[in-house]
Design a protein around this motif. Sequence first.
Motif, short mmCIF file in Angstrom:
data_model
loop_
_atom_site.label_atom_id
_atom_site.label_comp_id
_atom_site.label_asym_id
_atom_site.label_seq_id
_atom_site.Cartn_x
_atom_site.Cartn_y
_atom_site.Cartn_z
N ILE A 177 1.75 -9.89 -12.98
CA ILE A 177 2.47 -10.39 -11.82
C ILE A 177 3.83 -10.82 -12.34
N PRO A 226 -5.23 -6.32 -4.86
CA PRO A 226 -6.32 -5.59 -4.19
C PRO A 226 -5.85 -4.31 -3.50
N ALA A 251 3.42 -10.00 -6.59
CA ALA A 251 2.59 -11.10 -6.07
C ALA A 251 1.12 -10.80 -6.35
N ARG A 252 0.37 -11.81 -6.71
CA ARG A 252 -1.05 -11.65 -7.04
C ARG A 252 -1.84 -11.05 -5.88
N ASP A 253 -1.50 -11.42 -4.65
CA ASP A 253 -2.27 -10.91 -3.50
C ASP A 253 -2.01 -9.43 -3.22
N GLN A 254 -1.10 -8.81 -3.96
CA GLN A 254 -0.85 -7.37 -3.82
C GLN A 254 -1.83 -6.53 -4.64
N GLU A 307 0.83 -1.21 0.00
CA GLU A 307 0.00 0.00 0.00
C GLU A 307 0.86 1.26 0.00
#
Length: 125
Positions: A104, A83, A78-81, A45
């Motif tokens: 990614i 959102p 990373a994919r989870d970044q 973030e």
Amino acid sequence: MKTPVKTELFASKAPLEWAIIANNTLSTAQIPINAEGQVVEGGIEAQARQTMENFKHTIEAAKLTMDDVTQVLIYVTARDQLPAFNKVYAEYFQAPYPNRAAMIVAGLAREEMLCEVVAYAAVPQ
């Protein structure tokens, strides 16, 4: 002919400009570095916000607005970044949004970087 955009961003030692205008198009790539050239800490973030602030600064230095941006390419490690990046990204644009792609990647130029943005904007004649 290409014309560099003069910004107040950190003067990189690498052979690059933070933005170039050519053929009525601004091209830029932005990373999460501060005024001292250091990658900001605090996770995705914080890095997304620094990247987008650098991006906005560059667009405004070219005497454009974020509404002039036509395409954005987002790179995260990373994919989870995504959102968290999307949450920050949404604060900088309004409809109609620029065309966009998100990738990614295994890594970026600096190991500690989690994101990078490449973008294009229309420059009025």
